[in-house]
Design an enzyme around this catalytic site. Structure first.
Site, PDB file in Angstrom:
ATOM      1  N   ASP A 104      38.467  23.670  34.889  1.00 56.40           N
ATOM      2  CA  ASP A 104      38.681  23.770  33.452  1.00 56.40           C
ATOM      3  C   ASP A 104      40.091  24.199  33.084  1.00 56.40           C
ATOM      4  OD1 ASP A 104      37.871  26.199  34.686  1.00 56.40           O
ATOM      5  OD2 ASP A 104      37.484  27.116  32.748  1.00 56.40           O
ATOM      6  N   GLU A 170      35.443  28.132  34.836  1.00 53.37           N
ATOM      7  CA  GLU A 170      35.835  29.389  35.484  1.00 53.37           C
ATOM      8  C   GLU A 170      36.408  30.370  34.480  1.00 53.37           C
ATOM      9  OE1 GLU A 170      38.173  32.482  36.988  1.00 53.37           O
ATOM     10  OE2 GLU A 170      39.142  30.724  36.054  1.00 53.37           O
ATOM     11  N   GLU A 171      37.047  29.854  33.441  1.00 53.84           N
ATOM     12  CA  GLU A 171      37.716  30.720  32.472  1.00 53.84           C
ATOM     13  C   GLU A 171      36.760  31.421  31.511  1.00 53.84           C
ATOM     14  OE1 GLU A 171      40.685  31.537  32.720  1.00 53.84           O
ATOM     15  OE2 GLU A 171      41.714  29.974  33.831  1.00 53.84           O
ATOM     16  N   ARG A 216      44.532  39.299  50.873  1.00 53.96           N
ATOM     17  CA  ARG A 216      44.241  40.717  51.003  1.00 53.96           C
ATOM     18  C   ARG A 216      42.834  40.867  51.558  1.00 53.96           C
ATOM     19  NH1 ARG A 216      45.877  45.654  48.664  1.00 53.96           N
ATOM     20  NH2 ARG A 216      44.182  47.188  48.514  1.00 53.96           N
ATOM     21  N   HIS A 405      48.541  31.367  32.679  1.00 56.47           N
ATOM     22  CA  HIS A 405      48.020  31.518  31.313  1.00 56.47           C
ATOM     23  C   HIS A 405      49.134  31.492  30.265  1.00 56.47           C
ATOM     24  CE1 HIS A 405      43.619  32.885  31.934  1.00 56.47           C
ATOM     25  NE2 HIS A 405      44.046  32.264  33.022  1.00 56.47           N
TER      26      HIS A 405
END
Length: 434
Positions: A104, A170-171, A216, A405
């Site tokens: 998306d 996902e957003e 990480r 973004h």
């Protein structure tokens, strides 16, 4: 003694043959990926020019499904509303893995000036918006399409099975509080008949230079909550505020109170917390104090206990300020994604694959990152590993580059090659290791 020598010799032969098979498999897969690199660029630019908001990714889904069918895969569409899923079965038995890309775009008006910049307009939660792949999901889709092509090319040497998961939304959901994205795909049974041993995902990242990858072990990305605060007062003339209750001032006081709470009541040295308001809506006229104000924002945390404590304190601050002012406030909190945690054992297993793909000098250990990802829904179901792919061009300081973004977010397309090589190497190595 003789038997031991024979066993040792057999083991050496088997190891040598396995090494030969691995080299042949890698050569076939990476040759196919190299050949596909121009297509990755074409796919990414096409998707960038035609972005779609969450749960509206019908064109994107068709591009993906057509490609996977052309590779000879059986494709499921409409999973989680617009998601696309396909499974590749290797010629030999082995592990099962899932590779995930999100599809998306964002309600952002593009300002990059690219020749393939988005001019798409849409509506988001009742407001007219521009639409842009300002987070890089167009690159994620292109990378996974290329990795799928490479793995299909090597399927005769491949051990195990690979699920390709192209995930919508996902957003976040079109309406706050709805089940969406990864959680909806899981609810609809995406892992029911095919439960992978591990799931892998990546994200292009403006905070790293192109050619590098970041990872990480343990917590990597924050949990994301979407909160809304409705503050009710009493409408009056703007020249006579004492005749009413000002919800705008009250809302501002509550918001500032939360910032003091985080600075003075939460140990952010051990567990970072971010609370941000992204919307403050109230009133219709310059000289009228309205009845109501609405604030909407996000809360980011890494520890579930800290999250619960912060929400309780937020609610108490809202109630106390409201009571003191003669108004009222209602806080609603919806969790969009838990924290993304890379399983330490899986991270240790995958790190050499990243070194092999891009060179150990280009593999960076990341600090905690307060953005969030609903990849965590998958990684909470099976062991998961998530990594970043640098996307800022050489000669530009990643510290000052427009971040994901931003309407100026600019992806160096070399990231497509870096990301696809890294994901392919991770998949190949995992599938052939015991």
């Amino acid at each position: 003694m003789l038997r031991a020598h024979r066993l040792s010799a057999a083991l050496l032969v088997a190891t040598a043959l396995a090494g030969t098979d691995a080299r042949a498999q890698d050569a076939t897969a990476f040759a196919a990926l190299d050949q596909a690199q121009p297509k990755l660029v074409q796919w990414r630019r096409d998707l960038h020019q035609h972005p779609e908001l969450g749960e509206q990714e019908t064109r994107t889904a068709k591009v993906i499904a057509d490609h996977l069918r052309a590779l000879g895969l059986t494709v499921r569409t409409g999973v989680g509303k617009t998601g696309v899923v396909a499974v590749l079965k290797g010629a030999k038995p082995g592990p099962r893995i899932a590779l995930r890309a999100d599809m998306d775009a964002l309600p952002v008006t593009e300002q990059t000036g690219l020749p393939f910049a988005s001019k798409v307009k849409a509506e988001y939660r009742g407001q007219p918006v521009g639409v842009m792949h300002a987070c890089g999901h167009d690159a994620h889709v292109a990378v996974l399409m290329g990795v799928a092509q490479a793995l299909v090319a090597a399927k005769n040497e491949l051990a195990g099975e690979v699920m390709f998961v192209f995930q919508p939304a996902e957003e976040g959901p079109p309406v706050a509080g709805q089940t969406f994205g990864a959680a909806l795909m899981l609810q609809e049974g995406v892992f029911k008949d095919f439960k992978p041993d591990a799931v892998f995902g990546l994200h292009v990242w403006a905070g790293l230079p192109v050619g590098s990858v970041g990872y990480r072990s343990g917590p990597l990305l924050a949990a994301a909550d979407e909160w809304s605060l409705v503050v009710k007062g009493k409408q009056t003339h703007g020249s006579r505020p004492w005749d009413g209750v000002d919800p705008i001032t009250l809302g501002a006081q509550i918001l500032l109170g939360t910032q003091s709470m985080i600075a003075r009541q939460v140990n952010i040295a051990t567990s970072p917390v971010v609370l941000t308001a992204g919307q403050f809506q109230a009133g219709v006229r310059f000289n009228i104090i309205p009845d109501e104000a609405t604030l909407v924002g996000t809360l980011r945390t890494f520890d579930p206990a800290v999250r619960e404590d912060v929400i309780a304190r937020f609610r108490r601050i809202a109630d106390d300020y409201s009571h003191a002012s003669g108004g009222s406030a209602e806080l609603k909190v919806a969790n969009n994604a838990p924290a993304t945690i890379n399983q330490p054992a899986l991270t240790q297993r995958v790190r050499p694959s990243l070194d092999k793909a891009v060179g150990a000098a280009n593999v960076v250990e990341m600090p905690l990152v307060t953005v969030a990802e609903d990849f965590s829904q998958f990684a909470n179901t099976v062991p998961g590993f998530y990594f970043f792919v640098g996307s800022t061009s050489k000669g530009i300081d990643p510290a000052t580059a427009p971040i994901n973004h931003s309407p100026q977010f600019l992806l160096d397309e070399q990231a497509l090659q870096t990301g696809s090589k890294a994901m392919l190497q991770v998949a190949l190595d995992y599938l052939r290791s015991p």
